[in-house]
Write a protein that holds these residues in place. Structure first.
Motif, mmCIF file in Angstrom:
data_model
loop_
_atom_site.group_PDB
_atom_site.id
_atom_site.type_symbol
_atom_site.label_atom_id
_atom_site.label_comp_id
_atom_site.label_asym_id
_atom_site.label_seq_id
_atom_site.Cartn_x
_atom_site.Cartn_y
_atom_site.Cartn_z
ATOM 1 N N ALA A 33 -4.129 12.476 12.912
ATOM 2 C CA ALA A 33 -4.702 13.814 13.133
ATOM 3 C C ALA A 33 -5.094 14.007 14.597
ATOM 4 C CB ALA A 33 -5.911 14.032 12.221
ATOM 5 N N THR A 34 -5.644 12.977 15.207
ATOM 6 C CA THR A 34 -6.024 13.054 16.623
ATOM 7 C C THR A 34 -4.800 13.308 17.487
ATOM 8 O OG1 THR A 34 -7.933 11.618 16.285
ATOM 9 C CG2 THR A 34 -7.096 11.791 18.537
ATOM 10 N N ARG A 35 -3.702 12.648 17.183
ATOM 11 C CA ARG A 35 -2.465 12.851 17.947
ATOM 12 C C ARG A 35 -1.929 14.272 17.794
ATOM 13 N NH1 ARG A 35 0.665 7.136 16.688
ATOM 14 N NH2 ARG A 35 -0.672 5.857 18.014
ATOM 15 N N LEU A 36 -2.238 14.917 16.675
ATOM 16 C CA LEU A 36 -1.775 16.283 16.438
ATOM 17 C C LEU A 36 -2.722 17.321 17.026
ATOM 18 C CD1 LEU A 36 -0.549 15.843 12.761
ATOM 19 C CD2 LEU A 36 0.869 16.097 14.808
ATOM 20 N N GLY A 37 -3.875 16.886 17.508
ATOM 21 C CA GLY A 37 -4.825 17.798 18.140
ATOM 22 C C GLY A 37 -5.595 18.631 17.140
ATOM 23 N N GLU A 38 -5.998 19.809 17.581
ATOM 24 C CA GLU A 38 -6.868 20.644 16.755
ATOM 25 C C GLU A 38 -6.140 21.308 15.583
ATOM 26 O OE1 GLU A 38 -7.081 24.624 19.457
ATOM 27 O OE2 GLU A 38 -8.217 22.878 20.153
ATOM 28 N N LYS A 39 -4.865 21.051 15.432
ATOM 29 C CA LYS A 39 -4.111 21.623 14.307
ATOM 30 C C LYS A 39 -4.195 20.763 13.050
ATOM 31 C CE LYS A 39 -0.893 24.220 17.055
ATOM 32 N NZ LYS A 39 0.338 24.943 16.941
ATOM 33 N N ALA A 40 -4.914 19.621 13.139
ATOM 34 C CA ALA A 40 -5.002 18.717 11.987
ATOM 35 C C ALA A 40 -6.414 18.177 11.848
ATOM 36 C CB ALA A 40 -4.013 17.572 12.144
ATOM 37 N N LEU A 68 3.752 21.069 10.210
ATOM 38 C CA LEU A 68 3.340 22.159 11.092
ATOM 39 C C LEU A 68 4.543 22.937 11.621
ATOM 40 C CD1 LEU A 68 0.576 20.268 13.085
ATOM 41 C CD2 LEU A 68 0.202 22.340 11.722
ATOM 42 N N ARG A 69 5.521 22.217 12.133
ATOM 43 C CA ARG A 69 6.703 22.854 12.748
ATOM 44 C C ARG A 69 7.521 23.670 11.766
ATOM 45 N NH1 ARG A 69 9.477 17.908 15.858
ATOM 46 N NH2 ARG A 69 8.224 17.945 17.746
ATOM 47 N N GLU A 74 -0.760 27.048 10.521
ATOM 48 C CA GLU A 74 -1.630 26.872 11.685
ATOM 49 C C GLU A 74 -2.313 25.508 11.697
ATOM 50 O OE1 GLU A 74 -2.107 29.050 14.264
ATOM 51 O OE2 GLU A 74 -0.452 30.175 13.354
ATOM 52 N N ARG A 75 -2.660 25.009 10.510
ATOM 53 C CA ARG A 75 -3.403 23.748 10.405
ATOM 54 C C ARG A 75 -2.947 22.973 9.177
ATOM 55 N NH1 ARG A 75 -7.824 23.040 13.220
ATOM 56 N NH2 ARG A 75 -8.926 21.808 11.684
#
Length: 135
Positions: A33-40, A68-69, A74-75
């Motif tokens: 989730a951290t690698r995906l940023g605020e989207k996860a 996501l893609r 959005e999340r």
């Protein structure tokens, strides 16, 4: 990208043996989730598994990124419970790509190989992808 191709090639050629260590599914989900940023986001009680941490973190992250893609959401949420990481939502359009049935996403396809090589599995239930890992 090349790392993923190399890993898939090693798995296909029978030259990959996961470097298994004790890990926690919540930790694996949180790193992804951290690698995906605020989207996860990641949550849940987690649970112990024996996996190649780096490979599985990348695999879970790749599955999340694919959701996501290709799902045009959005999340996403990664929920760790026991030996499972659940990723949601998986939209109908993203489902075949996330499951590596439609090979439009190399990351998701490589993730499937990694999870399978560990003796784990991917299963879709409604809008939730269940990533089952070995204990």
């Amino acid at each position: 990208f090349l790392d993923q191709l190399t890993l898939v090639s090693r798995i296909e050629g029978g030259r990959y043996e996961p470097n298994r260590h004790e890990a926690d599914t919540l930790e694996l989900a949180a790193v992804a989730a951290t690698r995906l940023g605020e989207k996860a986001t990641a949550g849940g009680p987690g649970g112990p598994v024996r996996v190649d941490r780096e490979a599985v973190q990348r695999a879970v992250g790749a599955l999340g990124l694919c959701a996501l893609r290709h799902g045009e959401v959005e999340r996403i949420e990664l929920r760790a419970e026991g030996a499972e990481v659940a990723i949601s939502p998986i939209t109908p359009g993203a489902a075949p790509v996330v499951l590596a049935e439609d090979l439009r996403d190399l990351g998701a396809a490589a993730a499937r190989y990694v999870i399978d090589a560990h003796g784990g599995s991917l299963a879709l239930e409604g809008e939730t992808l269940r990533v089952q890992l070995p204990v």
